[in-house]
Write a protein that holds these residues in place. Sequence first.
Motif, PDB file in Angstrom:
ATOM      1  N   SER A 182       0.834  -1.240  -0.097  1.00  0.00           N
ATOM      2  CA  SER A 182       0.099  -0.095  -0.003  1.00  0.00           C
ATOM      3  C   SER A 182       0.988   1.195   0.087  1.00  0.00           C
ATOM      4  O   SER A 182       1.320   1.629   0.972  1.00  0.00           O
TER       5      SER A 182
ATOM      6  N   LYS B   2       0.602   4.264  -0.293  1.00  0.00           N
ATOM      7  CA  LYS B   2       0.397   5.628   0.484  1.00  0.00           C
ATOM      8  C   LYS B   2       1.203   5.669   1.784  1.00  0.00           C
ATOM      9  O   LYS B   2       1.539   6.660   2.351  1.00  0.00           O
TER      10      LYS B   2
ATOM     11  N   ILE C 105      -7.949   5.912  12.306  1.00  0.00           N
ATOM     12  CA  ILE C 105      -7.683   4.892  11.290  1.00  0.00           C
ATOM     13  C   ILE C 105      -8.635   3.539  11.154  1.00  0.00           C
ATOM     14  O   ILE C 105      -8.090   2.438  10.756  1.00  0.00           O
TER      15      ILE C 105
ATOM     16  N   HIS D 139     -11.181  -4.009   3.967  1.00  0.00           N
ATOM     17  CA  HIS D 139     -10.188  -3.159   4.630  1.00  0.00           C
ATOM     18  C   HIS D 139     -10.662  -2.707   5.700  1.00  0.00           C
ATOM     19  O   HIS D 139     -11.526  -1.606   5.722  1.00  0.00           O
TER      20      HIS D 139
ATOM     21  N   SER E 112      -6.440   0.058  10.478  1.00  0.00           N
ATOM     22  CA  SER E 112      -4.934   0.038  10.314  1.00  0.00           C
ATOM     23  C   SER E 112      -4.514  -0.139  11.854  1.00  0.00           C
ATOM     24  O   SER E 112      -5.106   0.338  12.794  1.00  0.00           O
TER      25      SER E 112
ATOM     26  N   GLY F   4      -3.605  -3.397   7.174  1.00  0.00           N
ATOM     27  CA  GLY F   4      -3.996  -3.119   8.623  1.00  0.00           C
ATOM     28  C   GLY F   4      -3.145  -3.875   9.456  1.00  0.00           C
ATOM     29  O   GLY F   4      -3.462  -3.618  10.665  1.00  0.00           O
TER      30      GLY F   4
ATOM     31  N   GLU G  48      -3.087  -5.711   1.037  1.00  0.00           N
ATOM     32  CA  GLU G  48      -2.511  -4.656   0.841  1.00  0.00           C
ATOM     33  C   GLU G  48      -1.775  -4.014   1.970  1.00  0.00           C
ATOM     34  O   GLU G  48      -2.304  -2.935   2.569  1.00  0.00           O
TER      35      GLU G  48
ATOM     36  N   GLY H  59       0.559  -1.768   4.339  1.00  0.00           N
ATOM     37  CA  GLY H  59       1.418  -0.700   4.151  1.00  0.00           C
ATOM     38  C   GLY H  59       2.490  -0.630   5.273  1.00  0.00           C
ATOM     39  O   GLY H  59       3.789  -0.756   5.266  1.00  0.00           O
ATOM     40  N   ARG H  60       1.733  -0.366   6.434  1.00  0.00           N
ATOM     41  CA  ARG H  60       2.672  -0.050   7.611  1.00  0.00           C
ATOM     42  C   ARG H  60       3.299  -1.374   8.086  1.00  0.00           C
ATOM     43  O   ARG H  60       4.649  -1.038   8.442  1.00  0.00           O
TER      44      ARG H  60
ATOM     45  N   ARG I 243       2.089  12.245  12.611  1.00  0.00           N
ATOM     46  CA  ARG I 243       1.345  11.276  13.442  1.00  0.00           C
ATOM     47  C   ARG I 243       1.303  11.819  14.950  1.00  0.00           C
ATOM     48  O   ARG I 243       0.122  11.462  15.354  1.00  0.00           O
TER      49      ARG I 243
ATOM     50  N   TYR J 101      -2.818  11.804  15.584  1.00  0.00           N
ATOM     51  CA  TYR J 101      -3.540  10.542  16.125  1.00  0.00           C
ATOM     52  C   TYR J 101      -2.799  10.380  17.609  1.00  0.00           C
ATOM     53  O   TYR J 101      -2.939   9.047  18.065  1.00  0.00           O
TER      54      TYR J 101
ATOM     55  N   TYR K 167       3.667   6.402   6.765  1.00  0.00           N
ATOM     56  CA  TYR K 167       2.884   7.690   6.906  1.00  0.00           C
ATOM     57  C   TYR K 167       3.812   8.675   7.684  1.00  0.00           C
ATOM     58  O   TYR K 167       3.386   9.559   8.438  1.00  0.00           O
TER      59      TYR K 167
ATOM     60  N   MET L 233       3.129  12.121   4.558  1.00  0.00           N
ATOM     61  CA  MET L 233       2.217  13.230   5.071  1.00  0.00           C
ATOM     62  C   MET L 233       2.878  14.400   5.295  1.00  0.00           C
ATOM     63  O   MET L 233       2.103  15.516   6.020  1.00  0.00           O
TER      64      MET L 233
END
Length: 422
Positions: A58, A60, A162, A199, A202, A240, A274, A276-277, A313, A317, A373, A377
Amino acid sequence: MHDFKYKGKELYCENVRVAEIVRKTGTPVYIYSHKTFSDHLGKLQKAFKSVKPLICYSMKANSSLAILKLLVSQGSGLDIVSGGELFRAQKAGCPGEKIVFAGVGKTEQEIEEALRYGVLFFNVESKPELEKINAVAARLKKKARVSIRINPAVDPKTHHHISTGKKESKFGIDMALAESIFAAARKYPAISFCAIHCHIGSQIVSGDPFVEAFRKVLEFTGRIEKKYGAKIEYLNLGGGLGAIYKDEKPQTADAYARKILPLFKGRKFRLVFEPGRFISANGGILAGKVLYIKRTQVKNFAIVDAAMNDLIRPSLYEAYHEIQPLVRSPRAAREIYDVVGPICESGDVLARERLLPKLEEGDLIAIMSAGAYGYVMASNYNTRPRAPEVLVKGSHFAVVKARETLADLVRSETIPDFLNCP
Ligand code: LLP
């Protein structure tokens, strides 16, 4: 877990002293470990080897061309959410058949570009979007392959910003509406309904919400195949998977595979993921320098040259990122600090009430787990040029994105003539 480790007093990224990179680039700077990215992708590939999934990183989470190239050359596909990400995916040499395209607001132009490039499928998030894709595909005399993103109404028990699979979320299509779409599939002659997507959020650390959601996906898929003769080839199970920022104990790739694979045993679907993290979070740090130590009656502030515009972040968050010195100090004393940036916002905090080795002006620090991220970002708030990005591989490193210059920041601005009139 990752490849940022102390050797003696010094923090290294793989075999390179982080302070050495900082000496060349200045601070703030993002630094990525090739090995960490590659190992995390490898862990997923290995855990799911028996079912030959399509892993679409992912992008992003971190869309540096160098990172994309690294992952794509190791067999990863890409999960994209914009025409911009499609452009980067192409630059990184990712073939269309390994790209899935998600996002609630795809424009007509983005849909057209993705169809021309031949993406594997679109993850569709609403009925109007489906109608738009149908119309664009018909105009281009193409068949658009589509994955309907269902909203399984599952609470992933993660930060509310998220979490995406609950009823009130803007993402996905509730199952009743999704079913009605399959019932009326012939209304979309330019669409091939080949996949179901889900999905739920995250930074999910336990397997249970995934199992609950995927059971619903399977039930739903079984139903629409039986009732409407749908021919589903792929189940896109989203991303996720959580990463370790502090003391979380997220499931490993192996534990995740053990937990969910039995659900799909004996079923014909090709699984798509997918992540990402999971692949990127621990692959990067943001290095910065202490500008001042400001002591007030109630707090000590370590004011550093990295800020919320570099890594948002913590502000957005309340995310936790470990802070570590680049050089371990012989000073034994420790102190509690709020580590803050120079931006004119009280929310510009990178770490709150953190017990750290006593800091002094000029000390270099690493903000850990900033590979996901982080840079993506970043903004230019307060007219701060974005930091450079560096990729380390073994004993080598390269600046893969230069620090922005002030000229970069004003390049596309103009002062209109009428402002020059008296
Ligand atoms: N698939 C879809 C459809 C997504 O929306 C996302 C993330 C992913 C995959 C990848 O999720 P991951 O494996 O990275 O958890 N900026 C936030 C995270 C936003 C996630 C958005 N969607 C943060 O810094 O925590």
